[in-house]
Write a protein that holds these residues in place. Structure first.
Motif, PDB file in Angstrom:
ATOM      1  N   MET A  97       0.842  -1.165   0.000  1.00 36.07           N
ATOM      2  CA  MET A  97       0.000   0.000   0.000  1.00 36.07           C
ATOM      3  C   MET A  97       0.895   1.239   0.000  1.00 36.07           C
ATOM      4  SD  MET A  97      -3.220   0.708   2.378  1.00 36.07           S
ATOM      5  CE  MET A  97      -2.985   1.885   3.673  1.00 36.07           C
ATOM      6  N   SER A  98       0.613   2.162  -0.914  1.00 35.49           N
ATOM      7  CA  SER A  98       1.430   3.364  -0.988  1.00 35.49           C
ATOM      8  C   SER A  98       0.940   4.401   0.012  1.00 35.49           C
ATOM      9  CB  SER A  98       1.358   3.946  -2.407  1.00 35.49           C
ATOM     10  OG  SER A  98       0.104   4.529  -2.622  1.00 35.49           O
ATOM     11  N   ALA A  99       1.773   5.371   0.258  1.00 38.26           N
ATOM     12  CA  ALA A  99       1.408   6.443   1.188  1.00 38.26           C
ATOM     13  C   ALA A  99       0.227   7.236   0.645  1.00 38.26           C
ATOM     14  CB  ALA A  99       2.601   7.360   1.421  1.00 38.26           C
ATOM     15  N   ALA A 100       0.180   7.401  -0.666  1.00 37.72           N
ATOM     16  CA  ALA A 100      -0.901   8.176  -1.273  1.00 37.72           C
ATOM     17  C   ALA A 100      -2.255   7.515  -1.063  1.00 37.72           C
ATOM     18  CB  ALA A 100      -0.644   8.374  -2.756  1.00 37.72           C
ATOM     19  N   SER A 101      -2.296   6.184  -1.114  1.00 36.20           N
ATOM     20  CA  SER A 101      -3.581   5.507  -0.974  1.00 36.20           C
ATOM     21  C   SER A 101      -4.105   5.547   0.457  1.00 36.20           C
ATOM     22  CB  SER A 101      -3.490   4.073  -1.465  1.00 36.20           C
ATOM     23  OG  SER A 101      -2.588   3.344  -0.657  1.00 36.20           O
ATOM     24  N   SER A 102      -3.262   5.906   1.419  1.00 35.54           N
ATOM     25  CA  SER A 102      -3.721   5.971   2.803  1.00 35.54           C
ATOM     26  C   SER A 102      -4.175   7.373   3.200  1.00 35.54           C
ATOM     27  CB  SER A 102      -2.624   5.500   3.757  1.00 35.54           C
ATOM     28  OG  SER A 102      -1.523   6.380   3.685  1.00 35.54           O
ATOM     29  N   LEU A 103      -4.022   8.345   2.287  1.00 37.94           N
ATOM     30  CA  LEU A 103      -4.461   9.701   2.593  1.00 37.94           C
ATOM     31  C   LEU A 103      -5.989   9.765   2.575  1.00 37.94           C
ATOM     32  CD1 LEU A 103      -1.992  11.808   0.439  1.00 37.94           C
ATOM     33  CD2 LEU A 103      -1.946  11.459   2.894  1.00 37.94           C
ATOM     34  N   PRO A 104      -6.583  10.403   3.560  1.00 36.45           N
ATOM     35  CA  PRO A 104      -8.039  10.511   3.568  1.00 36.45           C
ATOM     36  C   PRO A 104      -8.507  11.511   2.512  1.00 36.45           C
ATOM     37  CG  PRO A 104      -7.117  11.757   5.384  1.00 36.45           C
ATOM     38  CD  PRO A 104      -5.975  11.028   4.727  1.00 36.45           C
ATOM     39  N   LEU A 105      -9.640  11.219   1.897  1.00 30.62           N
ATOM     40  CA  LEU A 105     -10.232  12.156   0.957  1.00 30.62           C
ATOM     41  C   LEU A 105     -10.944  13.247   1.748  1.00 30.62           C
ATOM     42  CD1 LEU A 105     -11.770   9.737  -1.690  1.00 30.62           C
ATOM     43  CD2 LEU A 105      -9.699  11.102  -1.873  1.00 30.62           C
ATOM     44  N   PRO A 106     -10.914  14.472   1.256  1.00 24.59           N
ATOM     45  CA  PRO A 106     -11.605  15.535   1.980  1.00 24.59           C
ATOM     46  C   PRO A 106     -13.120  15.305   1.948  1.00 24.59           C
ATOM     47  CG  PRO A 106     -10.795  16.330  -0.140  1.00 24.59           C
ATOM     48  CD  PRO A 106     -10.274  14.933   0.045  1.00 24.59           C
ATOM     49  N   ALA A 107     -13.787  15.700   3.020  1.00 25.27           N
ATOM     50  CA  ALA A 107     -15.243  15.575   3.079  1.00 25.27           C
ATOM     51  C   ALA A 107     -15.850  16.556   2.075  1.00 25.27           C
ATOM     52  CB  ALA A 107     -15.742  15.884   4.477  1.00 25.27           C
ATOM     53  N   PRO A 108     -16.885  16.136   1.377  1.00 22.64           N
ATOM     54  CA  PRO A 108     -17.491  17.047   0.395  1.00 22.64           C
ATOM     55  C   PRO A 108     -18.200  18.206   1.098  1.00 22.64           C
ATOM     56  CG  PRO A 108     -18.822  15.075   0.616  1.00 22.64           C
ATOM     57  CD  PRO A 108     -17.583  14.857   1.435  1.00 22.64           C
ATOM     58  N   LEU A 109     -18.180  19.349   0.443  1.00 21.64           N
ATOM     59  CA  LEU A 109     -18.970  20.466   0.940  1.00 21.64           C
ATOM     60  C   LEU A 109     -20.443  20.121   0.761  1.00 21.64           C
ATOM     61  CD1 LEU A 109     -17.159  23.646  -0.402  1.00 21.64           C
ATOM     62  CD2 LEU A 109     -17.410  22.922   1.956  1.00 21.64           C
ATOM     63  N   LEU A 110     -21.238  20.439   1.753  1.00 18.02           N
ATOM     64  CA  LEU A 110     -22.661  20.096   1.707  1.00 18.02           C
ATOM     65  C   LEU A 110     -23.502  21.295   1.296  1.00 18.02           C
ATOM     66  CD1 LEU A 110     -22.954  17.932   4.946  1.00 18.02           C
ATOM     67  CD2 LEU A 110     -22.643  17.170   2.576  1.00 18.02           C
ATOM     68  N   LEU A 111     -24.573  21.003   0.586  1.00 16.91           N
ATOM     69  CA  LEU A 111     -25.520  22.027   0.183  1.00 16.91           C
ATOM     70  C   LEU A 111     -26.045  22.772   1.403  1.00 16.91           C
ATOM     71  CD1 LEU A 111     -27.302  23.349  -2.020  1.00 16.91           C
ATOM     72  CD2 LEU A 111     -28.942  21.525  -1.622  1.00 16.91           C
ATOM     73  N   ASN A 112     -26.314  22.054   2.473  1.00 13.46           N
ATOM     74  CA  ASN A 112     -26.848  22.666   3.681  1.00 13.46           C
ATOM     75  C   ASN A 112     -25.876  23.697   4.267  1.00 13.46           C
ATOM     76  OD1 ASN A 112     -28.864  22.891   5.771  1.00 13.46           O
ATOM     77  ND2 ASN A 112     -27.419  21.827   7.092  1.00 13.46           N
ATOM     78  N   ASP A 113     -24.584  23.429   4.207  1.00 18.86           N
ATOM     79  CA  ASP A 113     -23.593  24.390   4.714  1.00 18.86           C
ATOM     80  C   ASP A 113     -23.646  25.690   3.911  1.00 18.86           C
ATOM     81  OD1 ASP A 113     -22.717  22.519   6.591  1.00 18.86           O
ATOM     82  OD2 ASP A 113     -21.168  21.750   5.238  1.00 18.86           O
ATOM     83  N   ALA A 114     -23.728  25.556   2.601  1.00 24.92           N
ATOM     84  CA  ALA A 114     -23.811  26.736   1.736  1.00 24.92           C
ATOM     85  C   ALA A 114     -25.124  27.479   1.955  1.00 24.92           C
ATOM     86  CB  ALA A 114     -23.670  26.323   0.276  1.00 24.92           C
ATOM     87  N   ALA A 115     -26.210  26.739   2.142  1.00 29.95           N
ATOM     88  CA  ALA A 115     -27.513  27.364   2.374  1.00 29.95           C
ATOM     89  C   ALA A 115     -27.517  28.157   3.672  1.00 29.95           C
ATOM     90  CB  ALA A 115     -28.607  26.299   2.392  1.00 29.95           C
ATOM     91  N   GLN A 116     -26.890  27.627   4.703  1.00 32.69           N
ATOM     92  CA  GLN A 116     -26.822  28.345   5.981  1.00 32.69           C
ATOM     93  C   GLN A 116     -25.983  29.617   5.848  1.00 32.69           C
ATOM     94  OE1 GLN A 116     -25.546  25.525   8.929  1.00 32.69           O
ATOM     95  NE2 GLN A 116     -27.497  24.443   8.911  1.00 32.69           N
ATOM     96  N   ALA A 117     -24.886  29.539   5.115  1.00 29.52           N
ATOM     97  CA  ALA A 117     -24.051  30.725   4.898  1.00 29.52           C
ATOM     98  C   ALA A 117     -24.828  31.775   4.108  1.00 29.52           C
ATOM     99  CB  ALA A 117     -22.767  30.344   4.159  1.00 29.52           C
TER     100      ALA A 117
END
Length: 102
Positions: free
Chosen positions: A1-21
């Motif tokens: 397993m490479s180091a790159a494959s162990s990196l976590p993917l960023p959480a997607p921005l949610l529509l609800n977060d944008a709506a609240q802003a």
């Protein structure tokens, strides 16, 4: 397993977060609660919690088509303003994953 494959993917921005802003930005100009409620309905339509990128012009138009005819013009205007807010604040750019490993 490479180091790159162990990196976590960023959480997607949610529509609800944008709506609240967006609703926070409306404070003082007009009722933010109505806009937030309508965008929460869009979020449910898109499968809450919907990633921001699930909201597109076609998905917004499909949601508007589910509303009573009397509510559609206001919903269309809301989505136009919301989209302008998202573009001005670079929300769409922030939601797109870049430089992810192949």
């Amino acid at each position: 397993m490479s180091a790159a494959s162990s990196l976590p993917l960023p959480a997607p921005l949610l529509l609800n977060d944008a709506a609240q802003a967006y609703a926070r930005e409306l404070q003082g100009n007009r009722c933010p609660h109505a806009a937030e409620a309508a965008l929460a309905d869009l979020d449910r339509y898109l499968g809450s919690p919907a990633p921001l990128l699930a909201y597109t012009r076609p998905s917004g138009a499909a949601w508007i088509a589910t509303l009573p005819a009397a509510e559609q013009p206001a919903a269309r205007a809301l989505l136009d303003e919301f989209r302008a807010f998202l573009r001005a604040g670079d929300w769409f750019d922030a939601a797109r994953p870049v430089n992810l490993f192949d």
